[in-house]
Design a protein around this motif. Structure first.
Motif, PDB file in Angstrom:
ATOM      1  N   GLY A   1       0.833  -1.039   0.010  1.00 25.11           N
ATOM      2  CA  GLY A   1       0.049  -0.189  -0.045  1.00 25.11           C
ATOM      3  C   GLY A   1       0.831   1.148  -0.005  1.00 25.11           C
ATOM      4  N   PHE A   2       1.913   1.275   0.916  1.00 24.07           N
ATOM      5  CA  PHE A   2       2.745   2.400   0.765  1.00 24.07           C
ATOM      6  C   PHE A   2       3.550   2.477  -0.712  1.00 24.07           C
ATOM      7  N   ILE A   3       4.102   1.306  -1.339  1.00 21.53           N
ATOM      8  CA  ILE A   3       4.898   1.272  -2.407  1.00 21.53           C
ATOM      9  C   ILE A   3       4.191   1.679  -3.769  1.00 21.53           C
ATOM     10  N   VAL A   4       2.763   1.355  -3.864  1.00 17.84           N
ATOM     11  CA  VAL A   4       2.254   1.580  -4.932  1.00 17.84           C
ATOM     12  C   VAL A   4       1.833   2.918  -5.134  1.00 17.84           C
ATOM     13  N   GLN A   5       1.944   3.923  -4.039  1.00 13.92           N
ATOM     14  CA  GLN A   5       1.835   5.265  -4.050  1.00 13.92           C
ATOM     15  C   GLN A   5       3.207   6.205  -4.208  1.00 13.92           C
ATOM     16  N   MET A   6       4.107   5.508  -4.509  1.00 13.38           N
ATOM     17  CA  MET A   6       5.506   6.236  -4.585  1.00 13.38           C
ATOM     18  C   MET A   6       5.403   7.179  -5.642  1.00 13.38           C
ATOM     19  N   SER A   7       4.782   7.121  -6.889  1.00 13.75           N
ATOM     20  CA  SER A   7       4.960   8.257  -7.788  1.00 13.75           C
ATOM     21  C   SER A   7       3.484   9.083  -7.870  1.00 13.75           C
ATOM     22  N   SER A   8       2.744   8.664  -6.656  1.00 14.76           N
ATOM     23  CA  SER A   8       1.298   9.547  -6.800  1.00 14.76           C
ATOM     24  C   SER A   8       1.629  10.820  -6.405  1.00 14.76           C
ATOM     25  N   PRO A   9       0.814  11.914  -6.941  1.00 16.19           N
ATOM     26  CA  PRO A   9       1.111  13.158  -6.403  1.00 16.19           C
ATOM     27  C   PRO A   9       0.076  13.096  -4.918  1.00 16.19           C
ATOM     28  N   THR A  10      -0.689  12.269  -4.761  1.00 13.32           N
ATOM     29  CA  THR A  10      -1.406  12.217  -3.697  1.00 13.32           C
ATOM     30  C   THR A  10      -1.271  11.172  -2.612  1.00 13.32           C
ATOM     31  N   LYS A  11      -0.188  11.117  -2.054  1.00 14.21           N
ATOM     32  CA  LYS A  11       0.398  10.065  -1.228  1.00 14.21           C
ATOM     33  C   LYS A  11      -0.597  10.313   0.107  1.00 14.21           C
ATOM     34  N   GLY A  12      -1.072   9.099   0.853  1.00 16.42           N
ATOM     35  CA  GLY A  12      -1.737   9.211   1.756  1.00 16.42           C
ATOM     36  C   GLY A  12      -1.657   7.836   2.634  1.00 16.42           C
ATOM     37  N   VAL A  13      -2.731   7.696   3.383  1.00 18.12           N
ATOM     38  CA  VAL A  13      -2.866   6.239   4.158  1.00 18.12           C
ATOM     39  C   VAL A  13      -4.191   5.633   3.422  1.00 18.12           C
ATOM     40  N   ASN A  14      -3.654   4.552   2.745  1.00 13.58           N
ATOM     41  CA  ASN A  14      -4.834   3.677   2.059  1.00 13.58           C
ATOM     42  C   ASN A  14      -5.282   2.604   2.942  1.00 13.58           C
ATOM     43  N   ALA A  15      -6.430   1.990   2.507  1.00 17.95           N
ATOM     44  CA  ALA A  15      -6.905   0.852   3.146  1.00 17.95           C
ATOM     45  C   ALA A  15      -6.125  -0.165   3.511  1.00 17.95           C
ATOM     46  N   ALA A  16      -5.222  -0.493   2.313  1.00 12.71           N
ATOM     47  CA  ALA A  16      -4.202  -1.868   2.424  1.00 12.71           C
ATOM     48  C   ALA A  16      -3.433  -1.449   3.657  1.00 12.71           C
ATOM     49  N   MET A  17      -2.813  -0.199   3.727  1.00 14.17           N
ATOM     50  CA  MET A  17      -1.770   0.252   4.715  1.00 14.17           C
ATOM     51  C   MET A  17      -2.344   0.127   6.145  1.00 14.17           C
ATOM     52  N   PHE A  18      -3.528   0.547   6.181  1.00 10.23           N
ATOM     53  CA  PHE A  18      -4.267   0.513   7.554  1.00 10.23           C
ATOM     54  C   PHE A  18      -4.785  -1.007   8.022  1.00 10.23           C
ATOM     55  N   HIS A  19      -5.235  -1.641   6.832  1.00 11.90           N
ATOM     56  CA  HIS A  19      -5.416  -3.169   7.321  1.00 11.90           C
ATOM     57  C   HIS A  19      -4.354  -3.882   7.603  1.00 11.90           C
ATOM     58  N   GLY A  20      -3.238  -3.624   6.725  1.00  8.57           N
ATOM     59  CA  GLY A  20      -1.844  -4.308   6.768  1.00  8.57           C
ATOM     60  C   GLY A  20      -1.714  -4.144   8.102  1.00  8.57           C
ATOM     61  N   ALA A  21      -1.610  -3.020   8.854  1.00 16.46           N
ATOM     62  CA  ALA A  21      -0.781  -2.710   9.957  1.00 16.46           C
ATOM     63  C   ALA A  21      -1.523  -3.460  11.013  1.00 16.46           C
ATOM     64  N   LEU A  22      -2.780  -3.452  11.200  1.00 13.34           N
ATOM     65  CA  LEU A  22      -3.767  -4.341  12.080  1.00 13.34           C
ATOM     66  C   LEU A  22      -3.454  -5.728  11.955  1.00 13.34           C
ATOM     67  N   THR A  23      -3.336  -6.198  10.665  1.00 12.93           N
ATOM     68  CA  THR A  23      -2.978  -7.595  10.624  1.00 12.93           C
ATOM     69  C   THR A  23      -1.552  -8.011  11.226  1.00 12.93           C
ATOM     70  N   GLN A  24      -0.547  -7.075  10.868  1.00  9.17           N
ATOM     71  CA  GLN A  24       0.820  -7.405  11.800  1.00  9.17           C
ATOM     72  C   GLN A  24       0.561  -7.524  12.955  1.00  9.17           C
ATOM     73  N   LEU A  25      -0.197  -6.334  13.611  1.00  7.65           N
ATOM     74  CA  LEU A  25      -0.063  -6.318  15.112  1.00  7.65           C
ATOM     75  C   LEU A  25      -0.710  -7.622  15.527  1.00  7.65           C
ATOM     76  N   VAL A  26      -1.984  -8.168  14.988  1.00  4.14           N
ATOM     77  CA  VAL A  26      -2.778  -9.162  15.472  1.00  4.14           C
ATOM     78  C   VAL A  26      -2.245 -10.410  15.197  1.00  4.14           C
ATOM     79  N   THR A  27      -1.527 -10.686  14.090  1.00  5.35           N
ATOM     80  CA  THR A  27      -0.705 -11.886  13.765  1.00  5.35           C
ATOM     81  C   THR A  27       0.367 -12.149  14.626  1.00  5.35           C
ATOM     82  N   GLY A  28       1.182 -10.968  14.794  1.00  3.15           N
ATOM     83  CA  GLY A  28       2.445 -10.968  15.642  1.00  3.15           C
ATOM     84  C   GLY A  28       2.175 -11.463  17.171  1.00  3.15           C
ATOM     85  N   VAL A  29       1.100 -10.865  17.644  1.00  2.00           N
ATOM     86  CA  VAL A  29       0.785 -11.303  18.951  1.00  2.00           C
ATOM     87  C   VAL A  29       0.321 -12.708  19.141  1.00  2.00           C
TER      88      VAL A  29
END
Ligand code: HEM
Length: 116
Positions: free
Chosen positions: A22-50
């Motif tokens: 979700g981060f890399i796909v926006q590399m050349s975008s003029p409107t970089k921000g937090v997309n759903a892939a990044m938010f859900h990926g972060a939650l997934t890392q937290l939950v699966t890591g624990v």
């Protein structure tokens, strides 16, 4: 139980792919921000890591956990998740949030793989 542990490791990699993808796909975008892939990926890392730590500490799988390394990863992912939560409702561009989440997530990959 090893099979379950390995399944959760796979989910951990899918969360990683979502977060960093979700981060890399926006590399050349003029409107970089937090997309759903990044938010859900972060939650997934937290939950699966624990869950991985819980399974390893339960003694039912043959895995050793480095508690200092995991504590550092946990702090980083909590910051990443908080930033993603703050940024997900904001109108892009949110370049600073996007960059901070990407850099911290990639730092966590370095820690996961290189810290022995
Ligand atoms: C952005 C967040 C994260 C990323 C990018 C990440 C990345 C990774 C990677 C690449 C591996 C495989 C390492 C290897 O096999 O050499 C891994 C394994 C693991 N991760 Fe994470 N992780 C994150 C968050 C977490 C969190 C928050 C926890 C626990 C609270 C956690 C716990 C674990 C455990 C227990 C393993 C397996 C054991 C090990 O190799 O250390 N991870 N992670």
């Amino acid at each position: 139980m090893d099979f379950i542990y390995n399944l959760v490791v796979i989910l951990h990699f899918i969360g990683l792919a979502s977060l960093v993808g979700g981060f890399i796909v926006q590399m050349s975008s003029p409107t970089k921000g937090v997309n759903a892939a990044m938010f859900h990926g972060a939650l997934t890392q937290l939950v699966t890591g624990v869950i991985l730590v819980g399974l390893a500490e339960s003694g039912t799988v043959d895995e050793e956990i480095d508690t200092t390394k995991i504590a550092v990863k946990l702090v980083i992912v909590l910051v990443v998740t908080a930033l993603a939560f703050i940024g997900r409702k904001k109108t892009p561009p949110q370049v600073a949030l996007w960059a901070a989440i990407g850099a911290l997530s990639i730092a966590n990959i370095f820690i996961a793989v290189l810290w022995n």
